[in-house]
Design a protein around this motif. Structure first.
Motif, PDB file in Angstrom:
ATOM      1  N   UNK A  63       0.852  -1.188   0.000  1.00 56.62           N
ATOM      2  CA  UNK A  63       0.000   0.000   0.000  1.00 56.62           C
ATOM      3  C   UNK A  63       0.888   1.238   0.000  1.00 56.62           C
ATOM      4  N   UNK A  64       0.714   2.078  -1.027  1.00 54.15           N
ATOM      5  CA  UNK A  64       1.568   3.267  -1.100  1.00 54.15           C
ATOM      6  C   UNK A  64       1.046   4.370  -0.179  1.00 54.15           C
ATOM      7  N   UNK A  65       1.791   5.478  -0.147  1.00 52.66           N
ATOM      8  CA  UNK A  65       1.477   6.581   0.765  1.00 52.66           C
ATOM      9  C   UNK A  65       0.091   7.148   0.512  1.00 52.66           C
ATOM     10  N   UNK A  66      -0.254   7.332  -0.769  1.00 51.90           N
ATOM     11  CA  UNK A  66      -1.564   7.906  -1.085  1.00 51.90           C
ATOM     12  C   UNK A  66      -2.694   7.002  -0.611  1.00 51.90           C
ATOM     13  N   UNK A  67      -2.499   5.707  -0.782  1.00 51.77           N
ATOM     14  CA  UNK A  67      -3.529   4.761  -0.325  1.00 51.77           C
ATOM     15  C   UNK A  67      -3.676   4.789   1.194  1.00 51.77           C
ATOM     16  N   UNK A  68      -2.547   4.892   1.876  1.00 51.93           N
ATOM     17  CA  UNK A  68      -2.603   4.948   3.344  1.00 51.93           C
ATOM     18  C   UNK A  68      -3.313   6.213   3.816  1.00 51.93           C
ATOM     19  N   UNK A  69      -2.995   7.328   3.174  1.00 53.94           N
ATOM     20  CA  UNK A  69      -3.641   8.590   3.556  1.00 53.94           C
ATOM     21  C   UNK A  69      -5.133   8.553   3.252  1.00 53.94           C
ATOM     22  N   UNK A  70      -5.481   7.927   2.136  1.00 44.67           N
ATOM     23  CA  UNK A  70      -6.886   7.816   1.769  1.00 44.67           C
ATOM     24  C   UNK A  70      -7.643   6.961   2.779  1.00 44.67           C
ATOM     25  N   UNK A  71      -7.031   5.865   3.209  1.00 41.96           N
ATOM     26  CA  UNK A  71      -7.652   4.983   4.190  1.00 41.96           C
ATOM     27  C   UNK A  71      -7.804   5.697   5.531  1.00 41.96           C
ATOM     28  N   UNK A  72      -6.788   6.447   5.892  1.00 44.73           N
ATOM     29  CA  UNK A  72      -6.822   7.152   7.171  1.00 44.73           C
ATOM     30  C   UNK A  72      -7.912   8.216   7.208  1.00 44.73           C
ATOM     31  N   UNK A  73      -8.284   8.750   6.048  1.00 48.49           N
ATOM     32  CA  UNK A  73      -9.280   9.817   5.989  1.00 48.49           C
ATOM     33  C   UNK A  73     -10.717   9.302   5.939  1.00 48.49           C
ATOM     34  N   UNK A  74     -10.879   7.993   5.760  1.00 47.36           N
ATOM     35  CA  UNK A  74     -12.232   7.428   5.676  1.00 47.36           C
ATOM     36  C   UNK A  74     -12.927   7.530   7.028  1.00 47.36           C
ATOM     37  N   UNK A  75     -14.199   7.959   7.005  1.00 54.51           N
ATOM     38  CA  UNK A  75     -14.996   8.064   8.222  1.00 54.51           C
ATOM     39  C   UNK A  75     -16.323   7.330   8.004  1.00 54.51           C
ATOM     40  N   UNK A  76     -16.648   6.459   8.930  1.00 57.32           N
ATOM     41  CA  UNK A  76     -17.916   5.732   8.903  1.00 57.32           C
ATOM     42  C   UNK A  76     -18.692   6.153  10.146  1.00 57.32           C
ATOM     43  N   UNK A  77     -19.807   6.826   9.912  1.00 54.18           N
ATOM     44  CA  UNK A  77     -20.591   7.400  11.005  1.00 54.18           C
ATOM     45  C   UNK A  77     -19.718   8.290  11.885  1.00 54.18           C
ATOM     46  N   UNK A  86     -16.528   8.146  12.472  1.00 54.21           N
ATOM     47  CA  UNK A  86     -15.340   7.539  13.075  1.00 54.21           C
ATOM     48  C   UNK A  86     -14.403   6.965  12.019  1.00 54.21           C
ATOM     49  N   UNK A  87     -13.106   7.161  12.258  1.00 52.41           N
ATOM     50  CA  UNK A  87     -12.109   6.524  11.426  1.00 52.41           C
ATOM     51  C   UNK A  87     -11.822   5.130  11.942  1.00 52.41           C
ATOM     52  N   UNK A  88     -11.055   4.385  11.179  1.00 54.53           N
ATOM     53  CA  UNK A  88     -10.737   3.000  11.557  1.00 54.53           C
ATOM     54  C   UNK A  88      -9.993   2.948  12.888  1.00 54.53           C
ATOM     55  N   UNK A  89      -9.072   3.891  13.098  1.00 52.58           N
ATOM     56  CA  UNK A  89      -8.294   3.888  14.334  1.00 52.58           C
ATOM     57  C   UNK A  89      -9.160   4.268  15.533  1.00 52.58           C
ATOM     58  N   UNK A  90     -10.062   5.195  15.331  1.00 54.03           N
ATOM     59  CA  UNK A  90     -10.964   5.589  16.423  1.00 54.03           C
ATOM     60  C   UNK A  90     -11.844   4.416  16.846  1.00 54.03           C
ATOM     61  N   UNK A  91     -12.375   3.707  15.855  1.00 51.48           N
ATOM     62  CA  UNK A  91     -13.236   2.557  16.149  1.00 51.48           C
ATOM     63  C   UNK A  91     -12.472   1.459  16.873  1.00 51.48           C
ATOM     64  N   UNK A  92     -11.262   1.199  16.415  1.00 52.89           N
ATOM     65  CA  UNK A  92     -10.439   0.171  17.050  1.00 52.89           C
ATOM     66  C   UNK A  92     -10.075   0.567  18.478  1.00 52.89           C
ATOM     67  N   UNK A  93      -9.798   1.854  18.669  1.00 57.86           N
ATOM     68  CA  UNK A  93      -9.458   2.348  20.013  1.00 57.86           C
ATOM     69  C   UNK A  93     -10.629   2.177  20.962  1.00 57.86           C
ATOM     70  N   UNK A  94     -11.824   2.558  20.498  1.00 63.51           N
ATOM     71  CA  UNK A  94     -13.002   2.438  21.340  1.00 63.51           C
ATOM     72  C   UNK A  94     -13.351   1.002  21.667  1.00 63.51           C
ATOM     73  N   UNK A  95     -13.025   0.111  20.759  1.00 63.36           N
ATOM     74  CA  UNK A  95     -13.297  -1.317  20.974  1.00 63.36           C
ATOM     75  C   UNK A  95     -12.174  -2.018  21.730  1.00 63.36           C
ATOM     76  N   UNK A 136      -5.189  -1.582  16.228  1.00 57.70           N
ATOM     77  CA  UNK A 136      -4.548  -0.311  16.604  1.00 57.70           C
ATOM     78  C   UNK A 136      -3.069  -0.331  16.239  1.00 57.70           C
ATOM     79  N   UNK A 137      -2.390  -1.413  16.606  1.00 57.98           N
ATOM     80  CA  UNK A 137      -0.962  -1.511  16.328  1.00 57.98           C
ATOM     81  C   UNK A 137      -0.699  -1.557  14.821  1.00 57.98           C
ATOM     82  N   UNK A 138      -1.510  -2.286  14.092  1.00 59.66           N
ATOM     83  CA  UNK A 138      -1.311  -2.380  12.649  1.00 59.66           C
ATOM     84  C   UNK A 138      -1.493  -1.015  11.986  1.00 59.66           C
ATOM     85  N   UNK A 139      -2.554  -0.315  12.356  1.00 56.68           N
ATOM     86  CA  UNK A 139      -2.830   0.976  11.728  1.00 56.68           C
ATOM     87  C   UNK A 139      -1.761   2.016  12.064  1.00 56.68           C
TER      88      UNK A 139
END
Length: 297
Positions: free
Chosen positions: A1-15, A17-26, A32-35
């Motif tokens: 996964x290149x830099x642009x793909x990582x930045x795009x993934x990091x910017x995704x919000x579902x309701x 929340x981002x992926x890291x926020x959801x993982x943190x809350x859960x 969390x470590x992977x992201x």
């Protein structure tokens, strides 16, 4: 996964929340470590609510996740853009004492301001005795007026009985008083006035025992004699309507001189005229002789 793909993934919000926020809350540490470590997600990134992954972990009581983000350099004082609160506010308000003890040595500001007051006010507003004790151990200012409901002491009284029972409130009040809280603070009202308004008889009695002065007017603003009595009049009227005659008589005895006669109903007319000098008696009823009282006043 290149830099642009990582930045795009990091910017995704579902309701929101981002992926890291959801993982943190859960508390999902593998994700969390992977992201963070593999994809380079920012540990201080904002969700749509303005909360960081650390805030999500704290709000859900996820101690391991909270510790991880702090170790990775998360800022413990970042405020939510939606609530204006820090992770420390979240921890103390929800009674997460272990997380509270984790945040403070990591640089969390014990006096962090917010629209809802300092962390100590937040703890007092929810009756979190242990959290209050921890904050006081870290030298939180217990007489600071940091929001519309005044100090931690007045806040605890205002929050009762809606958020806690009187027994819990009394424990919090005693903790604050023994630590040096001002029992005659006047913003926005005195502790005695608030206790009376909320029908907190046990707290009222305790405040009197430790030196609260029933004659201190709210805000200590110099007014006319009539105006300066207004806070006590209002508090007394509410106390009477709640049949808390002990508090009413104590509040009024230094302010009004009213006559009483035995064996009659307690009238709304008398309360409306604020002729309030009642004797507490559980076996008999009392009323005011309005004409005599008016003559005295």
């Amino acid at each position: 996964m290149d830099k642009d793909d990582r930045e795009s993934l990091a910017s995704v919000r579902v309701e929101g929340c981002g992926a890291l926020h959801s993982a943190a809350g859960a508390g999902d540490m593998a994700i969390c470590r992977y992201l963070v470590e593999q994809l380079g997600f920012d540990v201080d990134s904002d969700a749509s609510s303005g909360s960081t992954p650390l805030s999500f972990a704290v709000a859900h009581g996820e101690m391991t996740a909270a510790r991880y983000f702090l170790e990775k350099g998360a800022n413990p004082n970042t405020k939510s853009s939606s609530t204006g609160t820090t992770p420390l506010h979240e921890a103390v308000a929800t009674g997460c004492d272990e997380i509270t003890r984790l945040l403070l040595p990591k640089g969390a500001n014990v006096e962090a301001p917010s629209p809802h007051g300092t962390p100590l006010v937040a703890a007092a507003a929810h009756g979190k005795f242990n959290a209050m004790k921890i904050l006081l151990e870290h030298h939180a200012d217990l007489n600071k007026v940091s929001w519309d409901f005044g100090t931690p002491l007045t806040t605890a009284l205002y929050a009762t009985p809606d958020r806690m029972n009187e027994s819990t409130c009394l424990e919090c009040v005693k903790l604050l008083v023994k630590a040096g809280a001002d029992v005659n603070c006047t913003i926005p009202e005195t502790p005695l006035a608030i206790a009376t308004n909320n029908g907190l008889t046990t707290c009222f009695k305790y405040l009197l025992e430790v030196g609260a002065n029933i004659n201190v007017p709210a805000n200590q603003v110099k007014k006319s004699d009539s105006d300066s009595k207004a806070p006590l009049k209002s508090s007394s009227a509410k106390a009477v309507r709640g049949k808390n005659y002990v508090a009413a008589s104590r509040l009024c005895s230094e302010v009004y001189c009213c006559a009483i006669i035995f064996n009659g109903p307690l009238t709304e007319q008398a309360v409306g005229r604020e002729l309030l000098f009642y004797i507490a008696n559980t076996s008999q009823s009392w009323t005011l002789d309005e004409n005599i009282a008016l003559g005295i006043l």
